[in-house]
Design a protein around this motif. Structure first.
Motif, PDB file in Angstrom:
ATOM      1  N   THR A 109      48.630  44.406  27.691  1.00 48.56           N
ATOM      2  CA  THR A 109      48.494  43.994  28.972  1.00 48.56           C
ATOM      3  C   THR A 109      47.450  42.819  29.027  1.00 48.56           C
ATOM      4  OG1 THR A 109      46.569  45.523  28.847  1.00 48.56           O
ATOM      5  CG2 THR A 109      48.583  46.356  30.120  1.00 48.56           C
ATOM      6  N   GLY A 110      46.657  42.565  27.875  1.00 47.89           N
ATOM      7  CA  GLY A 110      45.989  41.485  27.822  1.00 47.89           C
ATOM      8  C   GLY A 110      46.540  40.137  27.681  1.00 47.89           C
ATOM      9  N   GLY A 113      48.807  39.854  30.605  1.00 47.30           N
ATOM     10  CA  GLY A 113      48.074  39.565  32.166  1.00 47.30           C
ATOM     11  C   GLY A 113      47.381  38.263  32.076  1.00 47.30           C
ATOM     12  N   VAL A 117      47.974  35.192  34.551  1.00 48.60           N
ATOM     13  CA  VAL A 117      46.930  34.576  35.521  1.00 48.60           C
ATOM     14  C   VAL A 117      46.737  33.115  35.383  1.00 48.60           C
ATOM     15  CG1 VAL A 117      44.306  34.515  35.151  1.00 48.60           C
ATOM     16  CG2 VAL A 117      45.303  36.524  35.507  1.00 48.60           C
ATOM     17  N   GLY A 153      47.835  41.334  44.912  1.00 46.84           N
ATOM     18  CA  GLY A 153      46.889  41.901  44.084  1.00 46.84           C
ATOM     19  C   GLY A 153      46.824  43.543  44.422  1.00 46.84           C
ATOM     20  N   ILE A 154      46.634  43.846  45.695  1.00 48.25           N
ATOM     21  CA  ILE A 154      46.753  45.175  46.054  1.00 48.25           C
ATOM     22  C   ILE A 154      47.954  45.918  45.979  1.00 48.25           C
ATOM     23  CG2 ILE A 154      46.162  46.549  48.196  1.00 48.25           C
ATOM     24  CD1 ILE A 154      44.021  44.547  48.710  1.00 48.25           C
ATOM     25  N   PHE A 156      50.466  45.239  43.870  1.00 51.22           N
ATOM     26  CA  PHE A 156      50.840  45.652  42.669  1.00 51.22           C
ATOM     27  C   PHE A 156      49.939  46.334  41.952  1.00 51.22           C
ATOM     28  CE2 PHE A 156      53.244  41.362  42.907  1.00 51.22           C
ATOM     29  CZ  PHE A 156      54.305  41.983  42.217  1.00 51.22           C
ATOM     30  N   THR A 157      48.784  46.517  42.431  1.00 51.15           N
ATOM     31  CA  THR A 157      47.669  47.676  41.825  1.00 51.15           C
ATOM     32  C   THR A 157      48.048  48.787  42.048  1.00 51.15           C
ATOM     33  OG1 THR A 157      45.925  45.884  41.889  1.00 51.15           O
ATOM     34  CG2 THR A 157      45.503  48.240  41.312  1.00 51.15           C
ATOM     35  N   ILE A 160      51.139  49.743  40.172  1.00 52.46           N
ATOM     36  CA  ILE A 160      50.737  50.318  38.937  1.00 52.46           C
ATOM     37  C   ILE A 160      50.236  51.839  38.987  1.00 52.46           C
ATOM     38  CG2 ILE A 160      49.071  49.850  36.916  1.00 52.46           C
ATOM     39  CD1 ILE A 160      49.326  46.862  37.460  1.00 52.46           C
TER      40      ILE A 160
ATOM     41  N   TRP B  33      32.949  41.761  34.264  1.00 53.81           N
ATOM     42  CA  TRP B  33      33.369  43.119  33.738  1.00 53.81           C
ATOM     43  C   TRP B  33      34.812  43.070  34.474  1.00 53.81           C
ATOM     44  CZ3 TRP B  33      30.192  42.695  30.718  1.00 53.81           C
ATOM     45  CH2 TRP B  33      28.628  42.577  30.804  1.00 53.81           C
ATOM     46  N   ARG B  34      35.793  43.669  33.629  1.00 53.79           N
ATOM     47  CA  ARG B  34      37.148  44.082  34.093  1.00 53.79           C
ATOM     48  C   ARG B  34      37.161  44.926  35.352  1.00 53.79           C
ATOM     49  NH1 ARG B  34      40.436  47.845  32.377  1.00 53.79           N
ATOM     50  NH2 ARG B  34      42.789  47.162  31.789  1.00 53.79           N
ATOM     51  N   ILE B  38      39.435  45.055  38.815  1.00 53.25           N
ATOM     52  CA  ILE B  38      40.396  46.060  38.883  1.00 53.25           C
ATOM     53  C   ILE B  38      39.897  47.283  39.971  1.00 53.25           C
ATOM     54  CG2 ILE B  38      41.003  48.246  37.768  1.00 53.25           C
ATOM     55  CD1 ILE B  38      42.293  46.017  36.233  1.00 53.25           C
ATOM     56  N   LEU B  41      40.757  45.512  43.131  1.00 51.65           N
ATOM     57  CA  LEU B  41      42.220  45.923  43.839  1.00 51.65           C
ATOM     58  C   LEU B  41      42.735  47.111  44.151  1.00 51.65           C
ATOM     59  CD1 LEU B  41      43.638  43.213  40.888  1.00 51.65           C
ATOM     60  CD2 LEU B  41      43.357  42.687  43.328  1.00 51.65           C
ATOM     61  N   PHE B  42      42.102  48.058  43.575  1.00 49.73           N
ATOM     62  CA  PHE B  42      42.398  49.580  43.834  1.00 49.73           C
ATOM     63  C   PHE B  42      41.677  49.815  45.082  1.00 49.73           C
ATOM     64  CE2 PHE B  42      44.055  50.143  39.475  1.00 49.73           C
ATOM     65  CZ  PHE B  42      44.688  51.067  39.549  1.00 49.73           C
ATOM     66  N   LEU B  43      40.805  48.909  45.564  1.00 51.30           N
ATOM     67  CA  LEU B  43      40.278  49.280  46.725  1.00 51.30           C
ATOM     68  C   LEU B  43      39.029  50.281  46.510  1.00 51.30           C
ATOM     69  CD1 LEU B  43      42.808  48.929  49.543  1.00 51.30           C
ATOM     70  CD2 LEU B  43      41.369  47.378  48.617  1.00 51.30           C
ATOM     71  N   PHE B  48      33.226  42.907  44.897  1.00 52.40           N
ATOM     72  CA  PHE B  48      33.817  41.319  44.716  1.00 52.40           C
ATOM     73  C   PHE B  48      33.936  40.886  46.063  1.00 52.40           C
ATOM     74  CE2 PHE B  48      36.757  38.257  43.970  1.00 52.40           C
ATOM     75  CZ  PHE B  48      36.270  37.589  43.062  1.00 52.40           C
ATOM     76  N   LEU B  95      46.211  39.798  37.288  1.00 50.46           N
ATOM     77  CA  LEU B  95      44.790  40.313  37.261  1.00 50.46           C
ATOM     78  C   LEU B  95      45.046  41.649  37.644  1.00 50.46           C
ATOM     79  CD1 LEU B  95      42.405  39.007  37.920  1.00 50.46           C
ATOM     80  CD2 LEU B  95      42.653  39.057  40.390  1.00 50.46           C
ATOM     81  N   ALA B  96      46.184  42.241  38.070  1.00 62.13           N
ATOM     82  CA  ALA B  96      46.564  43.762  38.070  1.00 62.13           C
ATOM     83  C   ALA B  96      46.629  44.232  36.706  1.00 62.13           C
ATOM     84  CB  ALA B  96      47.814  44.214  39.018  1.00 62.13           C
ATOM     85  N   LEU B  97      47.232  43.250  35.761  1.00 58.94           N
ATOM     86  CA  LEU B  97      47.330  43.820  34.524  1.00 58.94           C
ATOM     87  C   LEU B  97      45.965  43.849  33.779  1.00 58.94           C
ATOM     88  CD1 LEU B  97      50.819  42.323  33.889  1.00 58.94           C
ATOM     89  CD2 LEU B  97      50.328  44.741  34.004  1.00 58.94           C
ATOM     90  N   CYS B  98      45.345  42.673  33.516  1.00 58.18           N
ATOM     91  CA  CYS B  98      44.245  42.497  32.653  1.00 58.18           C
ATOM     92  C   CYS B  98      43.018  42.671  33.377  1.00 58.18           C
ATOM     93  CB  CYS B  98      44.404  41.386  31.999  1.00 58.18           C
ATOM     94  SG  CYS B  98      44.268  39.709  32.710  1.00 58.18           S
ATOM     95  N   GLN B 100      41.122  40.241  34.530  1.00 60.01           N
ATOM     96  CA  GLN B 100      40.218  39.110  34.165  1.00 60.01           C
ATOM     97  C   GLN B 100      40.727  37.550  34.667  1.00 60.01           C
ATOM     98  OE1 GLN B 100      37.560  39.425  32.265  1.00 60.01           O
ATOM     99  NE2 GLN B 100      37.765  41.261  30.838  1.00 60.01           N
TER     100      GLN B 100
END
Lengths: 181, 190
Positions: A109-110, A113, A117, A153-154, A156-157, A160, B33-34, B38, B41-43, B48, B95-98, B100
């Motif tokens: 993922t690092g 991702g 990015v 972002g919302i 795709f999150t 996931i 911080w990651r 995250i 995005l997960f609300l 942020f 961003l959803a993956l990492c 950062q």
């Protein structure tokens, strides 16, 4: 009061105000777009040349963006040590899987991702910081970038999160089946 | 009055000092911080977005007056509409993956989060790829017609007072998000 400034947690309102003042101060002092996109490009080129020549090349010329990048490292180190946030971690705190699985996921993922990015930011034309500073100056493209980032972002999150939840249900079911057997 | 616009070695020194201040800000504002990005995005936690809206609200008004007094000049890179939109999409997936962005990766590494090295490696790998595809992209994306015309929101809405509207709306959204604080934020506050 001063000790709390260094060690305490900052509210979103205070952080936002300080960051806004920082961007304006940067514009006043440097009179150029805020960001460090060029520094990343320079480091990437330097790594590429070193790998290509199979020898460490002479370090590139230090410009203000590379200095800014180095400064961020020093500033973050100071803040983390004073605030008690410095922790040596090989895998993210929130990782709930086993050690090897977590390490594999962290690497995959690092890399993926980070790649996406940077690809996105380069296509958008500036670094994240540059886009943020652009949004403060009411740049249309920065606002388009942030609105697109937030919406996608919302989405795709959520995808996931749904996948993780589904795999946890399947794992839970198979564990239950094994116990029953 | 005019911007300071340092040059030569003083510019490098200023870059390092501003970097130190910003690195400090990144950790104190938790952008390093990651989890912050995250959770956003997960609300789960709106820290942020509230910080971003407050910074836009304060910053846009400050910029308006400082520009009027001649202390700052508009400094942002000209970008194509579709470049920004597609860039936002790709950044969002990443961003959803990492969790950062380039600045937070450096700050995370400095704070001992060594896993950020993989994100940094991914970012450095992306730069040569962008060079390969950039010619094609700039040829295609720049040709697509943009639905909005104008480099700034003032030009789009044909009003000099746009910054006050943006500042007002941003602060109202931030206060609304404060009002509907999530469970995770409640726990954090306690």
């Amino acid at each position: 009061m001063i000790a709390k400034f260094f060690t305490g947690k900052w509210s979103s309102y205070f952080s936002g105000t300080v960051i806004a003042c920082f961007f304006i101060l940067t514009l006043y002092i440097l009179d150029s777009p805020t960001g460090m996109s060029n520094a990343y490009i320079m480091i990437s080129d330097y790594c590429k040349e070193s790998i290509h020549a199979r020898a460490v090349q002479e370090p590139p010329f230090l410009d203000w963006q590379t200095g800014f990048l180095g400064g961020i490292f020093i500033g973050a180190l100071i803040a983390a040590i004073f605030g008690g946030d410095w922790k040596l971690r090989m895998i993210p705190e929130s990782s709930g899987k086993g050690m090897i699985a977590s390490a594999g996921i962290t690497v995959a993922t690092g890399l993926a991702g980070g790649f996406l990015v940077m690809l996105g930011l380069q296509i958008a034309g500036d670094s994240f910081l540059g886009q943020w500073a652009g949004a403060i100056q009411l740049s249309t493209s920065s606002w388009v970038f942030f609105i697109s980032l937030l919406i996608w972002g919302i989405i795709f999150t959520a995808i996931i999160a749904a996948k993780i939840a589904k795999s946890e249900i399947v794992e839970g079911k198979s564990d239950k089946d094994k116990k029953e057997k | 009055m005019h911007p300071l616009a340092l040059d030569g070695n003083w510019r490098v020194v200023a870059g390092v000092l501003l970097g130190i201040v910003f690195g400090f800000l990144l950790v104190k504002s938790r952008v390093a911080w990651r989890k912050t990005l995250i959770d956003q995005l997960f609300l789960k936690n709106t820290y942020f977005i509230k910080m971003f809206l407050v910074s836009v609200s304060v910053g846009s008004v400050l910029f308006f007056f400082f520009e009027k007094w001649g202390l700052v000049n508009p400094q942002f890179r000209p970008v194509y509409f579709w470049g920004a939109a597609i860039g936002g999409l790709l950044t969002a997936i990443g961003l959803a993956l990492c969790g950062q962005v380039p600045v937070s990766t450096v700050a995370s590494l400095a704070s001992g989060r060594l896993y950020a090295i993989w994100v940094l490696a991914g970012m450095l790998l992306a730069v040569p790829v962008v060079r390969v595809v950039s010619d094609n992209l700039s040829d295609t994306l720049s040709k697509w017609s943009a639905p909005v015309d104008g480099e700034t929101l003032q030009a789009v809405f044909s009003s000099d007072q746009t910054c006050f509207w943006v500042a007002g709306i941003s602060i109202m959204i931030a206060l609304f998000l404060e009002f509907i604080r999530t469970d995770s934020e409640e726990t954090e506050k306690k």
